[in-house]
Design an enzyme around this catalytic site. Sequence first.
Site, PDB file in Angstrom:
ATOM      1  N   LYS A  14     -83.339   2.014  83.663  1.00 35.60           N
ATOM      2  CA  LYS A  14     -83.858   2.968  82.667  1.00 35.60           C
ATOM      3  C   LYS A  14     -85.273   3.408  83.073  1.00 35.60           C
ATOM      4  O   LYS A  14     -85.639   4.577  82.911  1.00 35.60           O
ATOM      5  CB  LYS A  14     -83.885   2.333  81.268  1.00 35.60           C
ATOM      6  CG  LYS A  14     -82.512   2.080  80.656  1.00 35.60           C
ATOM      7  CD  LYS A  14     -81.691   3.340  80.394  1.00 35.60           C
ATOM      8  CE  LYS A  14     -82.268   4.213  79.304  1.00 35.60           C
ATOM      9  NZ  LYS A  14     -81.345   5.324  78.943  1.00 35.60           N
ATOM     10  N   TYR A  45     -80.857  -3.660  83.970  1.00 39.42           N
ATOM     11  CA  TYR A  45     -80.739  -2.585  82.971  1.00 39.42           C
ATOM     12  C   TYR A  45     -82.079  -1.875  82.766  1.00 39.42           C
ATOM     13  O   TYR A  45     -82.175  -0.648  82.896  1.00 39.42           O
ATOM     14  CB  TYR A  45     -80.229  -3.135  81.629  1.00 39.42           C
ATOM     15  CG  TYR A  45     -80.505  -2.196  80.464  1.00 39.42           C
ATOM     16  CD1 TYR A  45     -79.872  -0.954  80.383  1.00 39.42           C
ATOM     17  CD2 TYR A  45     -81.428  -2.526  79.462  1.00 39.42           C
ATOM     18  CE1 TYR A  45     -80.132  -0.076  79.332  1.00 39.42           C
ATOM     19  CE2 TYR A  45     -81.690  -1.651  78.421  1.00 39.42           C
ATOM     20  CZ  TYR A  45     -81.049  -0.431  78.356  1.00 39.42           C
ATOM     21  OH  TYR A  45     -81.323   0.447  77.332  1.00 39.42           O
ATOM     22  N   THR A  78     -85.792   3.465  76.520  1.00 36.90           N
ATOM     23  CA  THR A  78     -85.947   2.199  75.814  1.00 36.90           C
ATOM     24  C   THR A  78     -87.352   1.625  75.986  1.00 36.90           C
ATOM     25  O   THR A  78     -88.013   1.878  76.996  1.00 36.90           O
ATOM     26  CB  THR A  78     -84.920   1.185  76.360  1.00 36.90           C
ATOM     27  OG1 THR A  78     -85.221  -0.109  75.859  1.00 36.90           O
ATOM     28  CG2 THR A  78     -84.938   1.120  77.883  1.00 36.90           C
ATOM     29  N   ASP A  79     -87.769   0.822  75.015  1.00 37.06           N
ATOM     30  CA  ASP A  79     -89.069   0.139  75.128  1.00 37.06           C
ATOM     31  C   ASP A  79     -89.054  -0.930  76.223  1.00 37.06           C
ATOM     32  O   ASP A  79     -90.106  -1.416  76.645  1.00 37.06           O
ATOM     33  CB  ASP A  79     -89.477  -0.487  73.781  1.00 37.06           C
ATOM     34  CG  ASP A  79     -88.481  -1.501  73.224  1.00 37.06           C
ATOM     35  OD1 ASP A  79     -87.414  -1.710  73.836  1.00 37.06           O
ATOM     36  OD2 ASP A  79     -88.782  -2.087  72.161  1.00 37.06           O
ATOM     37  N   GLU A  80     -87.833  -1.297  76.683  1.00 38.42           N
ATOM     38  CA  GLU A  80     -87.744  -2.378  77.680  1.00 38.42           C
ATOM     39  C   GLU A  80     -88.353  -2.000  79.017  1.00 38.42           C
ATOM     40  O   GLU A  80     -88.569  -2.871  79.861  1.00 38.42           O
ATOM     41  CB  GLU A  80     -86.283  -2.774  77.897  1.00 38.42           C
ATOM     42  CG  GLU A  80     -85.657  -3.353  76.672  1.00 38.42           C
ATOM     43  CD  GLU A  80     -84.351  -4.066  76.970  1.00 38.42           C
ATOM     44  OE1 GLU A  80     -84.067  -4.329  78.137  1.00 38.42           O
ATOM     45  OE2 GLU A  80     -83.634  -4.340  76.004  1.00 38.42           O
TER      46      GLU A  80
HETATM   47  P1  NAD Z   1     -73.747   2.337  74.090  1.00 34.36           P
HETATM   48  O1  NAD Z   1     -73.473   1.394  75.209  1.00 34.36           O
HETATM   49  O2  NAD Z   1     -73.274   1.999  72.722  1.00 34.36           O
HETATM   50  O3  NAD Z   1     -73.130   3.773  74.444  1.00 34.36           O
HETATM   51  C1  NAD Z   1     -73.222   4.337  75.718  1.00 34.36           C
HETATM   52  C2  NAD Z   1     -72.219   5.498  75.790  1.00 34.36           C
HETATM   53  O4  NAD Z   1     -72.371   6.111  77.088  1.00 34.36           O
HETATM   54  C3  NAD Z   1     -70.754   5.063  75.679  1.00 34.36           C
HETATM   55  O5  NAD Z   1     -70.072   5.923  74.796  1.00 34.36           O
HETATM   56  C4  NAD Z   1     -70.221   5.191  77.091  1.00 34.36           C
HETATM   57  O6  NAD Z   1     -68.836   5.493  77.142  1.00 34.36           O
HETATM   58  C5  NAD Z   1     -71.073   6.324  77.632  1.00 34.36           C
HETATM   59  N1  NAD Z   1     -71.188   6.290  79.108  1.00 34.36           N
HETATM   60  C6  NAD Z   1     -71.488   5.214  79.884  1.00 34.36           C
HETATM   61  N2  NAD Z   1     -71.483   5.578  81.186  1.00 34.36           N
HETATM   62  C7  NAD Z   1     -71.182   6.910  81.217  1.00 34.36           C
HETATM   63  C8  NAD Z   1     -71.040   7.854  82.262  1.00 34.36           C
HETATM   64  N3  NAD Z   1     -71.191   7.517  83.562  1.00 34.36           N
HETATM   65  N4  NAD Z   1     -70.753   9.131  81.943  1.00 34.36           N
HETATM   66  C9  NAD Z   1     -70.594   9.496  80.639  1.00 34.36           C
HETATM   67  N5  NAD Z   1     -70.692   8.639  79.610  1.00 34.36           N
HETATM   68  C10 NAD Z   1     -70.995   7.354  79.896  1.00 34.36           C
HETATM   69  O7  NAD Z   1     -75.312   2.585  74.131  1.00 34.36           O
HETATM   70  P2  NAD Z   1     -76.333   2.806  72.924  1.00 34.36           P
HETATM   71  O8  NAD Z   1     -76.786   1.493  72.415  1.00 34.36           O
HETATM   72  O9  NAD Z   1     -75.783   3.811  72.000  1.00 34.36           O
HETATM   73  O10 NAD Z   1     -77.571   3.432  73.719  1.00 34.36           O
HETATM   74  C11 NAD Z   1     -77.652   4.846  73.923  1.00 34.36           C
HETATM   75  C12 NAD Z   1     -78.922   5.174  74.684  1.00 34.36           C
HETATM   76  O11 NAD Z   1     -80.052   4.714  73.940  1.00 34.36           O
HETATM   77  C13 NAD Z   1     -79.023   4.493  76.051  1.00 34.36           C
HETATM   78  O12 NAD Z   1     -79.603   5.401  76.945  1.00 34.36           O
HETATM   79  C14 NAD Z   1     -79.953   3.304  75.806  1.00 34.36           C
HETATM   80  O13 NAD Z   1     -80.653   2.977  76.988  1.00 34.36           O
HETATM   81  C15 NAD Z   1     -80.865   3.877  74.743  1.00 34.36           C
HETATM   82  N6  NAD Z   1     -81.478   2.901  73.816  1.00 34.36           N
HETATM   83  C16 NAD Z   1     -80.691   2.006  73.133  1.00 34.36           C
HETATM   84  C17 NAD Z   1     -81.275   1.153  72.208  1.00 34.36           C
HETATM   85  C18 NAD Z   1     -80.454   0.166  71.394  1.00 34.36           C
HETATM   86  O14 NAD Z   1     -81.020  -0.636  70.661  1.00 34.36           O
HETATM   87  N7  NAD Z   1     -79.128   0.184  71.475  1.00 34.36           N
HETATM   88  C19 NAD Z   1     -82.665   1.208  71.995  1.00 34.36           C
HETATM   89  C20 NAD Z   1     -83.431   2.117  72.724  1.00 34.36           C
HETATM   90  C21 NAD Z   1     -82.818   2.975  73.624  1.00 34.36           C
HETATM   91  O1  DAU Z   2     -85.251  -2.744  73.020  1.00 34.18           O
HETATM   92  C1  DAU Z   2     -84.263  -1.778  73.177  1.00 34.18           C
HETATM   93  C2  DAU Z   2     -83.017  -2.389  73.787  1.00 34.18           C
HETATM   94  O2  DAU Z   2     -82.419  -3.174  72.762  1.00 34.18           O
HETATM   95  C3  DAU Z   2     -82.047  -1.359  74.329  1.00 34.18           C
HETATM   96  O3  DAU Z   2     -82.641  -0.698  75.408  1.00 34.18           O
HETATM   97  C4  DAU Z   2     -80.732  -2.015  74.782  1.00 34.18           C
HETATM   98  O4  DAU Z   2     -79.808  -1.021  75.154  1.00 34.18           O
HETATM   99  C5  DAU Z   2     -80.183  -2.819  73.622  1.00 34.18           C
HETATM  100  O5  DAU Z   2     -79.013  -3.507  74.029  1.00 34.18           O
HETATM  101  C6  DAU Z   2     -81.224  -3.820  73.125  1.00 34.18           C
HETATM  102  O6  DAU Z   2     -81.494  -4.816  74.149  1.00 34.18           O
HETATM  103  P1  DAU Z   2     -81.609  -6.376  73.784  1.00 34.18           P
HETATM  104  O7  DAU Z   2     -81.301  -7.121  75.016  1.00 34.18           O
HETATM  105  O8  DAU Z   2     -82.865  -6.650  73.062  1.00 34.18           O
HETATM  106  O9  DAU Z   2     -80.396  -6.457  72.699  1.00 34.18           O
HETATM  107  P2  DAU Z   2     -79.222  -7.519  72.450  1.00 34.18           P
HETATM  108  O10 DAU Z   2     -78.509  -7.050  71.233  1.00 34.18           O
HETATM  109  O11 DAU Z   2     -78.423  -7.799  73.654  1.00 34.18           O
HETATM  110  O12 DAU Z   2     -80.031  -8.844  72.103  1.00 34.18           O
HETATM  111  C7  DAU Z   2     -81.044  -8.865  71.101  1.00 34.18           C
HETATM  112  C8  DAU Z   2     -81.708 -10.237  71.148  1.00 34.18           C
HETATM  113  O13 DAU Z   2     -80.781 -11.231  70.697  1.00 34.18           O
HETATM  114  C9  DAU Z   2     -82.124 -10.672  72.539  1.00 34.18           C
HETATM  115  O14 DAU Z   2     -83.337 -11.423  72.436  1.00 34.18           O
HETATM  116  C10 DAU Z   2     -80.982 -11.591  73.001  1.00 34.18           C
HETATM  117  C11 DAU Z   2     -80.529 -12.221  71.707  1.00 34.18           C
HETATM  118  N1  DAU Z   2     -79.100 -12.578  71.586  1.00 34.18           N
HETATM  119  C12 DAU Z   2     -78.168 -11.639  71.949  1.00 34.18           C
HETATM  120  C13 DAU Z   2     -76.827 -11.900  71.774  1.00 34.18           C
HETATM  121  C14 DAU Z   2     -75.771 -10.883  72.179  1.00 34.18           C
HETATM  122  C15 DAU Z   2     -78.728 -13.795  71.001  1.00 34.18           C
HETATM  123  O15 DAU Z   2     -79.583 -14.642  70.656  1.00 34.18           O
HETATM  124  N2  DAU Z   2     -77.397 -14.045  70.822  1.00 34.18           N
HETATM  125  C16 DAU Z   2     -76.431 -13.148  71.183  1.00 34.18           C
HETATM  126  O16 DAU Z   2     -75.233 -13.449  70.978  1.00 34.18           O
END
Ligand code: NAD
Ligand code: DAU
Length: 332
Positions: A152, A148, A121-123
């Site tokens: 990562k 989190y 992630t970019d975080e």
């Molecule tokens: P998500 O939470 O939707 O899915 C995570 C999956 O991992 C789930 O299916 C869960 O059951 C599985 N899991 C959790 N713990 C586990 C374990 N111990 N063993 C096996 N499976 C397990 O997450 P996502 O949003 O799809 O993110 C996927 C990946 O992408 C993560 O590594 C996250 O850090 C990265 N990422 C997410 C975003 C975003 O915007 N969502 C952006 C950049 C990177």
């Molecule tokens: O940047 C990549 C990341 O993006 C991933 O690594 C994470 O897995 C993914 O969850 C996401 O993280 P954020 O914390 O940015 O996403 P989230 O959807 O939780 O929130 C997006 C923005 O919206 C953040 O600034 C918090 C805000 N927010 C979130 C929720 C759930 C609100 O204002 N209201 C809400 O109800």
Amino acid sequence: MGHYLVTGGAGFIGSNFVRQLLETTDNRVTVLDALTYAGNRDSLAGLPADRLTFVQGDIADPDVVNDLVATADVVVHFAAESHNDNSLRDPSPFIRTNLVGTFTLLEACRHHDARFHHVSTDEVYGDLALDDPAKFTPETPYRPSSPYSASKAGSDHLVRAWVRSFGVAATLSNCSNNYGPYQHVEKFIPRQITNVLDGGRPKLYGAGLNVRDWIHVEDHNAAVLEIIAHGRIGETYLIGADGEKDNRTVIETILRLMGQPTNAYDHVADRSGHDLRYAIDASKLRVELGWQPLYSDFEAGLAATIGWYRNNEEWWRPQKAAIEAAYAARGQ
Ligand code: NAD
Ligand code: DAU
């Protein structure tokens, strides 16, 4: 034809990846997923059963992981605890899954000589000021803010160490915020869409000036496939589609696209340590691998995503009440 082991393949990005891989290639896929609250087998419904095997198991369990990695050509590692708010309440599963789980996979890849791609992630880079012209690049120093993002960041360091010390054939990618189908209703965009579909109101943390750099999940996954095919071993590629928007704008756009007044939302308690702005410079990916996003129109992608949640209520409905109750208990 190859055999992919996809961890976290029942989650948001992982399930979209498995769908894209099976629809665009003739590879075989094994999904390893623990089916935590974030995993959903229904996200893989309708995919070809002759090329997809599902294993419910923990990436931090060396016995399960070893057997599966032994049969795989490529391991694509999506599994994680992924929600910042949850990591503020209880960091422990983040440490186990994101650090011990990644370590367990790396050890198995080392012993079985498997190609590894680490999805991150970019975080890990912390946040940027709103008026800073800079974006994150692969050279930006690590400065994670939450449990989190710290977990990562640690997993990224493990991958680089296993490349350098043990010659594991790994690549890494750090992507910005994804949106699209099959995203859990705890996350920002699906939460607001499903609140409106339920006759409720979107919930904005604080003043909503925080900026996220939105990318459609299919564009993220196309980049991951490109990196696996042509990326250089040991390299890190940043994935982003120049989609910076502040949260207030996103909520107002959702309301407008759903035919509601654009001020029909609530301000709720802010997130502790809330990162201000993320922004990705993806030039390395664009220039070196020729990747470009297909979803360049955020509003069109958002409208399609709203349509998906409207048409797939049976997918998100079972989670919704408990998630909203947990948010309400925290004043969010
Ligand atoms: P998500 O939470 O939707 O899915 C995570 C999956 O991992 C789930 O299916 C869960 O059951 C599985 N899991 C959790 N713990 C586990 C374990 N111990 N063993 C096996 N499976 C397990 O997450 P996502 O949003 O799809 O993110 C996927 C990946 O992408 C993560 O590594 C996250 O850090 C990265 N990422 C997410 C975003 C975003 O915007 N969502 C952006 C950049 C990177
Ligand atoms: O940047 C990549 C990341 O993006 C991933 O690594 C994470 O897995 C993914 O969850 C996401 O993280 P954020 O914390 O940015 O996403 P989230 O959807 O939780 O929130 C997006 C923005 O919206 C953040 O600034 C918090 C805000 N927010 C979130 C929720 C759930 C609100 O204002 N209201 C809400 O109800």
